[in-house]
Scaffold this active site. Structure first.
Site, mmCIF file in Angstrom:
data_model
loop_
_atom_site.group_PDB
_atom_site.id
_atom_site.type_symbol
_atom_site.label_atom_id
_atom_site.label_comp_id
_atom_site.label_asym_id
_atom_site.label_seq_id
_atom_site.Cartn_x
_atom_site.Cartn_y
_atom_site.Cartn_z
ATOM 1 N N HIS A 72 32.900 25.192 25.554
ATOM 2 C CA HIS A 72 32.224 25.540 26.733
ATOM 3 C C HIS A 72 33.021 25.481 27.756
ATOM 4 C CE1 HIS A 72 31.592 21.243 25.687
ATOM 5 N NE2 HIS A 72 31.944 21.121 26.880
ATOM 6 N N CYS A 114 30.821 13.645 29.631
ATOM 7 C CA CYS A 114 32.148 14.525 29.312
ATOM 8 C C CYS A 114 32.576 14.989 30.417
ATOM 9 C CB CYS A 114 31.648 15.258 28.028
ATOM 10 S SG CYS A 114 30.683 16.692 28.455
#
Length: 648
Positions: free
Chosen positions: A67, A191
């Site tokens: 991503h 994250c």
């Protein structure tokens, strides 16, 4: 917004065959572009690769979720790919990725898509959902599985304009139904991009808490901001806090509470272990010291682990300068004409002179960069300038007798000392200045830390330089005085170290030693180190080719990739095989690597470039025998592994 609104049929592909991680990424980017989601494919790929450099987005058990949130994205979207045979996506558990979702998020704009992306991450933690997707025969069936799973888990979607109210409702629904303040354990997950792993870790922690009968609430610090935020009442009542994050989170609220700090991946893969530890009553109490708190490592690191962590932070930032500068210098010798002026070899022709000049400038920055980022790892941003200047003082070899430098060769060891000295001096200054009035808070980072820190670190480094110079010169003389069996033995030890843990502490220690000696002009050491690092992947690739019965079809497919990785000096290509069968793979590779390192030394091979594998062969001294050394070590490792392994 529902998940299926982000995933177009044009961006789905079933029954795909890809052989490498990079090929899988390229295929998914093309699918994303086919859905009209991208403005710039190259820019989006750069974002995807940058995220992979922080750590593989493979979460294990056959799933990967690459991503990126970058300007190159026109509108939020998903791409999906099913790879029946699997592809090595560098998962922690060594599994091949069969199901890969790629996420594209725009850097700016409304965040209505983030809830759908977090939902997808949550659903992927359900094995039944994954199996349903892998079993889909058509794209329509694939989308139906997603739509039904989302409805079952979260209910029907409200209108997009009610997104904020829906997001709050979803956050509550994802939390166990218990009264506020009665959670035994709290968690925060985060994250770097805040898109996928954040929500996976939270979902897994909460589900594991339910399974264990322990009420747990998880706050997600995602790309759209914090959700399910922990209240002061809940924090006060909780037994312990789990912070599973790969970026800084707000830690002051946990002062005085037992806190476990781990990478976000542990929230996905080690939830039960973390929760049991949280309620064990043995978690140390956390004390907030006012500085930015990084939680990418555990709080119980010993002295050795802490030093290693700071050292590796410096080394990882130093390596691009070493590699780029070293290879340019090596190319300068390749393109020069020795006969013009032997004393000026490397700068006789204009091209060689330019390459060597640029290479020397890049290579010369390695010591300040090493020291600066060691200090930054210790003391956060205020340590960077202090460490870099101290590293420059070490590089110059300054002494109080000669402040201009040049009398001593403190070198790599001096820069190491300078980095640690600078970092801990800044920590000391932070404690001293913590008692200053709050009105003076703003002058600390712009005046007090840099002025006093740079002066004190430079003074300490100047004082220690002569002693580091004596150690460095002694080591250089020792290596230069080695001959015959002693040099071969050194090459064997370094080669074996490159193979023992393949990217771990032993590997890094050998590589750092090689680069340090490269800077001192001991080119044979670097040659032995690279030879040892190339052997493990090549040995495994050979074994999968000539001992086919010892490996599964998937392993043989992955083995082919190891030819390229080994020839490119990427030792980590052997890790999946070593993880699955360490007692046979590691000794076999270590013996082969030791043989290659010893032979490289015996043949007098030299290497001026600190990386590149077979692609810098023209810059290697005695290249033919260097190839013989690598081939002999690889064959030895292959044969030993083939004899040790049993047929599948």
């Amino acid at each position: 917004m529902r998940i299926t609104e982000l995933l177009k049929k044009e961006s789905i592909e079933l029954g795909v065959t890809v052989s490498t991680k990079e090929e899988a990424i390229d295929r998914l980017i093309s699918l994303m572009d086919a859905g009209g989601r991208l403005k710039d494919k190259a820019g989006y790929k750069e974002g995807i690769l940058a995220r992979e450099q922080l750590g593989s987005t493979a979460i294990g058990e056959g799933i990967a979720i690459p991503h990126a949130k970058v300007e190159a994205v026109r509108e939020p979207g998903l791409a999906a790919m099913v790879v029946p045979e699997g592809v090595d996506y560098e998962a922690f558990d060594g599994s091949l990725a069969n199901l890969i979702f790629m996420i594209a998020a725009p850097a700016e704009g409304a965040d209505v898509h983030l809830e759908a992306l977090s939902r997808l991450s949550t659903l992927l933690m359900n094995p039944g959902f994954k199996e349903g997707l892998l079993g889909a025969k058509t794209k329509e069936e694939f989308l139906t599985v997603i739509d039904e799973a989302e409805s079952d888990r979260f209910g029907e979607e409200k209108k997009e304009e009610n997104f904020q109210e829906e997001k709050a409702a979803v956050s509550v629904s994802e939390t166990p139904a218990v009264n506020a303040g009665s959670y035994r354990v709290l968690a925060v997950t985060a994250c770097p991009t805040g898109i996928a792993h954040t929500y996976m870790a939270a979902e897994n922690l909460e589900n594991t808490g339910k399974k264990l009968g322990i009420a747990l609430k998880a706050e997600t610090d995602g790309s759209g901001g914090a959700q399910n935020v922990l209240t002061q009442e809940e924090i006060a009542a909780a037994e312990a806090i789990i912070v599973a994050a790969d970026k800084n989170v707000e830690m002051s609220r946990f002062d005085g509470k037992p806190v476990i700090m781990v990478p976000v991946a542990d929230g996905i893969h080690k939830a039960e272990e973390l929760i049991n530890r949280a309620v064990s009553g043995t978690v140390p109490v956390y004390r907030y010291e006012g500085a930015a708190q990084s939680v990418t490592e555990g709080e119980n690191d010993g002295i050795g682990r802490t030093i290693y962590k700071h050292l590796m932070n410096g080394v990882s930032h130093m390596l691009p300068f070493v590699i780029g500068g070293g290879i340019l210098i090596a190319l300068a010798f390749l393109f020069d004409d020795y006969s013009i002026d032997p004393s000026n070899f490397g700068k006789n022709t204009p091209l060689a002179a330019y390459l060597k000049t640029i290479g020397e400038q890049a290579f010369g920055m390695m010591l300040p960069i090493l020291a600066g980022f060691i200090a930054m790892s210790i003391a956060d941003r205020p340590g960077l300038a202090v460490g870099m200047v101290a590293g420059m003082v070490a590089k110059m070899g300054c002494t109080f007798a000669n402040p201009a430098g040049g009398d001593v060769n403190a070198g790599f060891l001096g820069a190491l000392f300078a980095g640690f000295a600078g970092g801990y001096l800044v920590l000391g200054l932070k404690k001293v200045f913590s008692r200053l009035p709050k009105s003076l808070e703003g002058i600390k980072p712009v005046l007090l830390y840099p002025v006093l820190g740079i002066f004190l670190a430079a003074a300490v480094t100047t004082f220690i330089n002569p002693y580091m110079g004596m150690i460095n010169d002694g080591l250089t003389h020792l290596l230069n005085g080695m001959n015959g069996a002693s040099r071969v033995a050194l090459g064997m030890v370094l080669g074996a170290m490159m193979s023992i843990d393949m990217g771990g502490p032993f590997n890094k220690a050998a590589y750092v030693f090689g680069t340090a000696q490269l800077a001192e002009g001991n080119f044979e050491v670097m040659a032995a180190v690279m030879a040892g690092g190339m052997v493990p992947p090549i040995a495994i690739a050979l074994c999968t080719t000539f001992f086919k019965k010892k490996f599964t079809a998937k392993e043989r497919q992955s083995g082919i990739v190891n030819y390229v990785m080994g020839l490119s000096f990427i030792t980590e290509g052997a890790i999946p095989f070593a993880a699955q069968d360490p007692l046979r793979v590691i000794p076999s590779c270590a013996i082969g690597a030791a043989a290659a390192g010893g032979l490289s030394m015996a043949f007098g091979c030299t290497l001026r470039a600190p990386h590149g594998g077979i692609f810098v062969l023209p810059t290697i001294g005695n290249p033919l025998m260097y190839l013989v050394a690598i081939a002999a070590g690889s064959v030895a490792g292959c044969v030993i592994l083939g004899l040790l392994k049993k047929n599948v």
